[in-house]
Design an enzyme around this catalytic site. Structure first.
Site, short mmCIF file in Angstrom:
data_model
loop_
_atom_site.label_atom_id
_atom_site.label_comp_id
_atom_site.label_asym_id
_atom_site.label_seq_id
_atom_site.Cartn_x
_atom_site.Cartn_y
_atom_site.Cartn_z
N GLU A 92 -1.44 3.27 10.86
CA GLU A 92 -2.89 3.50 10.76
C GLU A 92 -3.34 4.72 11.57
O GLU A 92 -4.41 4.73 12.16
CB GLU A 92 -3.67 2.26 11.22
N PHE A 125 0.87 -1.18 0.00
CA PHE A 125 0.00 0.00 0.00
C PHE A 125 0.90 1.23 0.00
O PHE A 125 1.59 1.50 0.98
CB PHE A 125 -0.88 -0.04 1.25
#
Length: 383
Positions: A362, A123
């Protein structure tokens, strides 16, 4: 309100625990000491349990599970090996995004290879100058006939150098800032880019990489979603991602607790096990209490996701509390082990190194607090 796992979930948890004890945990010290990524053949042993495509419907090759069930899998893997957990969950995140937002052609081309782990995914959002402010992406993508030409640098990318496919975020219209960011599925063998690994504190059997794109030609059919929707796609899975990180650290916390209980029973000082001393018991009791609270916060947030409820606050509660609590738990685990805890003779020093990164992944602890504050006050502290 039901605090019990289903019978199927209990059976899955027990089966996975036994597999990890037999097939994975004995291998960890050697790979971590050599800082080697586990081979694809070993990673593929996780496939029958649903680690890749857990929440993708069966008709697309997935397992059709809910988030709570996937979080059970994540905790057990993290308890066994933090590095392998991070490889798997990042890979699964990109795979799930392609299922959710990909075209039929993209699903047909990529899902079979990802679900079989013939492809590993990464990602690619973070950049040298872009972290928490994801809307300021500097990497550019310029349309050129049937291709987009990508130029820019990504950094701190999990799986970066081992990935066959990277979901790369690039600006297709700088004037629109966040609304001008698009997502591209970049296959390394067809659209080459440079990758180099970044030395890091923990998770030594996974890679954190810098990726450099220099006139990287990506077919236009590899645009994920529409132009300008990239940031929306990236942010759409934040609550799921925060639940996953929660159970990533809960698994490490569980390993810390079990290691301390074993050591406190086996280590003798002053003629008796150190577990009989009040202050050692106090440390272990605090570890167990914080770990249980973290797990419960995580289950609540995951359950809300499964019910389709909005849970920005609850997911941030879980991620913030769990990551900071398990850093404390890992620190106490070293203390319980005394001088040996600082050595590689016992795994607790690795647990501390592996968990420290996750107060930043995150969304940092500071960002989580701002999200919670905005939700409580109705006032945004974001610039």
């Amino acid at each position: 309100m039901d605090f019990e796992l289903t019978e199927d979930q209990k059976i899955l948890k027990d089966n996975v625990r036994r597999f990890m004890e037999k097939e994975i945990i004995p291998l960890v010290p050697e790979y971590e000491d050599k800082q080697e990524v586990p081979p694809r053949s070993l990673i593929k042993k996780l496939l029958p349990f649903g680690y890749i495509g857990a929440m993708i419907p069966e008709e697309y090759g997935g397992f059709g599970a809910d988030l709570v069930t996937f979080c059970i899998l994540v905790e057990e893997l993290a308890r066994a090996w933090g590095s392998l957990r991070t490889i798997i969950t990042v890979d699964n995140m990109v795979t799930t995004m392609i299922y959710k937002f990909g075209t039929d052609d993209q699903k047909e081309r990529f899902l079979p290879r990802l679900l079989s782990m013939d492809y590993i995914a990464a990602f690619g959002l973070t950049e040298p100058n872009v972290g928490s402010d994801a809307s300021s992406v500097e990497t550019k993508a310029v349309k050129d006939g049937d291709y987009y030409i990508i130029n820019g640098t990504k950094t701190l990318i999990t799986n970066g150098s081992i990935a066959d496919l990277v979901c790369v975020y690039a600006s297709t219209d700088r004037s629109k800032k966040g609304k001008g960011i698009s997502a591209f599925l970049v296959e390394k063998d067809k659209s080459p880019f440079k990758a180099s690994n970044i030395p890091k504190m923990g998770l030594h059997s996974s890679v954190l990489s810098e990726l450099v794109f220099e006139d990287c030609r990506v077919p236009k059919e590899n645009l994920l979603g529409k132009e300008g929707e990239g940031l929306k796609l990236a942010l759409s899975g934040l609550n799921v991602g925060r639940c996953v990180v929660t159970f990533g650290v809960v698994g490490i916390g569980q390993a810390c607790l079990e290691a301390c209980i074993r050591y406190a029973k086996e280590r003798y000082q002053f003629g008796r096990p150190i577990g009989s001393f009040q202050l050692v018991q106090a440390m272990i009791a605090d570890m167990a209490m914080e770990l249980d609270a973290a797990r419960l916060l995580g289950y609540r947030a995951a359950s809300m996701v499964d019910q389709g409820k909005r849970c920005d606050r609850e997911a941030s509660f879980a991620k913030l509390f769990a990551t900071e609590a398990v850093v404390r738990i890992a620190d106490r685990a070293i203390q319980v082990h005394g001088g040996y805890g600082y050595t590689r003779e016992f795994p607790v020093e690795r647990y501390f190194r592996d968990v420290r990164h996750l107060t930043m992944a995150e969304g940092t602890s500071e960002i989580q607090r701002l999200i919670i504050g905005r939700d409580l006050l109705g006032i945004s502290a974001f610039v």
